[in-house]
Write a protein that holds these residues in place. Sequence first.
Motif, PDB file in Angstrom:
ATOM      1  N   PHE A   2       5.742   1.491   3.747  1.00 21.33           N
ATOM      2  CA  PHE A   2       6.280   0.912   2.682  1.00 21.33           C
ATOM      3  C   PHE A   2       6.414  -0.507   2.579  1.00 21.33           C
ATOM      4  N   LEU A   3       5.486  -0.874   1.911  1.00 18.30           N
ATOM      5  CA  LEU A   3       4.795  -1.908   1.207  1.00 18.30           C
ATOM      6  C   LEU A   3       6.072  -2.089  -0.117  1.00 18.30           C
ATOM      7  N   VAL A   4       6.267  -4.034  -0.463  1.00 21.90           N
ATOM      8  CA  VAL A   4       6.403  -4.361  -1.680  1.00 21.90           C
ATOM      9  C   VAL A   4       5.782  -5.190  -1.758  1.00 21.90           C
ATOM     10  N   PHE A   5       5.534  -5.659  -3.603  1.00 21.34           N
ATOM     11  CA  PHE A   5       4.405  -6.818  -3.727  1.00 21.34           C
ATOM     12  C   PHE A   5       4.804  -7.345  -5.308  1.00 21.34           C
ATOM     13  N   TYR A   6       4.367  -8.715  -5.633  1.00 27.14           N
ATOM     14  CA  TYR A   6       4.117  -9.249  -6.139  1.00 27.14           C
ATOM     15  C   TYR A   6       2.878 -10.225  -6.646  1.00 27.14           C
ATOM     16  N   THR A   7       2.689 -10.154  -8.335  1.00 22.82           N
ATOM     17  CA  THR A   7       1.177 -10.546  -8.288  1.00 22.82           C
ATOM     18  C   THR A   7       2.107 -11.572  -9.453  1.00 22.82           C
ATOM     19  N   GLN A   8       1.417 -13.008  -9.951  1.00 25.88           N
ATOM     20  CA  GLN A   8       1.952 -13.212 -11.314  1.00 25.88           C
ATOM     21  C   GLN A   8       0.609 -14.196 -11.341  1.00 25.88           C
ATOM     22  N   ILE A   9       0.292 -14.100 -12.967  1.00 31.09           N
ATOM     23  CA  ILE A   9      -1.277 -14.540 -13.137  1.00 31.09           C
ATOM     24  C   ILE A   9      -0.702 -15.081 -14.348  1.00 31.09           C
ATOM     25  N   ASP A  10      -1.121 -16.185 -14.359  1.00 28.59           N
ATOM     26  CA  ASP A  10      -1.389 -17.859 -15.589  1.00 28.59           C
ATOM     27  C   ASP A  10      -2.201 -17.659 -16.891  1.00 28.59           C
ATOM     28  N   ASP A  11      -2.095 -18.106 -18.271  1.00 29.60           N
ATOM     29  CA  ASP A  11      -3.727 -18.050 -18.690  1.00 29.60           C
ATOM     30  C   ASP A  11      -4.061 -16.220 -19.596  1.00 29.60           C
ATOM     31  N   ALA A  12      -3.235 -15.547 -18.976  1.00 33.84           N
ATOM     32  CA  ALA A  12      -3.570 -14.295 -19.254  1.00 33.84           C
ATOM     33  C   ALA A  12      -4.550 -14.044 -20.749  1.00 33.84           C
TER      34      ALA A  12
END
Length: 655
Positions: free
Chosen positions: A480-490
């Motif tokens: 089981f995996l949980v994830f989070y990613t945030q990209i700025d200036d896309a």
Amino acid sequence: MRSHSLFKKNNLRNLMLLASLQAATLMNVPMASADDDDIEEVLVISSRTKATLDDSPMRVQVLNEEELYEKANMKPGDIRMVLNESTGIQVQQTSPTSFNSSIRIQGLDGRYTQLLRDGLPIYSGFSGSLGLLQIAPLDLQQVEVVKGASSTLYGGGAIAGLVNLISKRPGETPETSLMLNGTSARGLDVSGFHSRQSDSHGFTLFGSYNRGDAYDPADNGLTAIPEFERVTVTPQWFYTVSDDTDLDVGIGFIDESRLGGSIDYVEGRAPDEYFESNDTQRMYSRLNLNHALESGLRLTLKSAYSVFDRSLEIPDFVFSGKQTSTFNELTLANDEGEGRWVLGLNAVTEKFDQDQAQVGFNHDYSEETVGAFGQYTRELSSLVVLEGGLRADSHSDYGSFILPRISVLLLPMDDLTMRIGGGYGYKTPNLFITEAEEIHFRNLEPIDPALFEGETSKGVNFDINHRLEITEELSLSTNFLVFYTQIDDALEIVESGEIYRFNQLDTAVKTDGAELNLTLSFSELRYLFGYTYVDARKETASGDVDLPLVSQHRVNQVVMWEREDDFRVGFEAYYFSEQNRENDTAGRSYWTFGLMMEKTLSEQVTAFLNFENFTDSRQTRYENIYSGSLADPVFRDIYAPLDGRVINGGVRVRF
């Protein structure tokens, strides 16, 4: 097995089973049972140190040779199926007529995933969505997938993760494999691989010929699969200089012609109708030198040179040019003891020369990146392993980037492992993104580096692996995996009249979600279940907006009955929830089903037959994919298969 303090516990056998568990539950590979006398460790190349799958704090998913063997029977000509049927990965078709495709990891656009060959970036840039279509799996030893920010180890571009294709090397016994495959979609694949080791010299040679006629299952006058012809040749030489030094040198050549669009145009009956032509040539060289120092350290030099020449043509417009790139890296590593580390320096160059550019739309560029990185892995106890890394890159146009990363491996119980990790990443603005491919680079203004900044990211993931032995023959493995990613200036492309311009978002792009993998094994039977939830969105002034062409819910199920050295029968079912589209209604949800059969005829010969998508789930059954005429069509976003039901079969011969 090499000496390692993690394995000095009395439960060595259970930990080794756990290594097999992680490979099986994450990537649907066969898993050894508790009765097996020999359980092979899986060496992870992408971790940069000689770590095995079970003692690497960095989460790595591995497809081993047997899994690649199975997928090659289904799709011998390319690796799309290898990746698309993996939890958390979606292969997105980007062209309705030429079949171009890109990788989405955890909902993020394909430009945020690095595609590597033995750690070398030889598939980036202009090849873009053609890369997946030009890589055959027959000469691969394994495929490693790292999800989440991986820029600390591999530089810019690995925001969503990376896919590392590991080539076969010569073994003690010579190997020769031949594969012949034909499809109901008018396709033909012929592949061959040979490897041999003789004293200090080794050699591998892979070659393939792939072709297909224009295929239109919807009878709508457009190619769901284009007419194409491709030749691939990749020889590699291995030389043991001494007991401490080894060298391998390889070259590669791929030549392909691909023509899609109106069936009548492709077949020469309607010269005024729509077409899309791609003529490509890829040539590359690669070098890898390893030297073991007397102190026990390992010095490695890697180098690659790649040239990709492509001409993309549609009616009244041609975009063509040559991309040249180089990669050089020197690393010093300590692979033994309780504290493993690696230090490295690398330099990357990339240059694009456009042919006959229109005034105001010249996309020539030349850029260089130099970087230094380090990683340290330490066993704090028999239950905790800590790994930290740091990279500093300097780009010729976009300045400097500092990228930390940290991962922790926890072993609280014999049958339970946990990993948590996170890091920073970056991607420099580049012409070759999916949105630019979709408009064929037409009327697209070039990027002015003075007006843009590098895209930056931060992300974290956490996963748990557990194995339950119910009986001697029945077991259940869970990941089981949980994830989070945030990209700025896309980076994005905006339309202004008939002109397209690059733009950088002031707000963030975010993706979070979860993956669940279950493997239930009983004797000769296995049931595999995978579920992916992805919430991918970008912030706007009026609230969050879902990213287009992302299935929020995906389910994959496989039932496999396998008798070793005799036969294999598998049934597959895949579900994709509805996907939002730009300036259009959402696409509908759909299922695809497949049936694969393989029979061993002798020690050398295996026959296979596959029914892919046999219920004929196809977007052209649900709606028209274009408006207007075949002379000037306006296409809708593609969210479901266009090729529909395809039957393929053939033989594989091993000597």
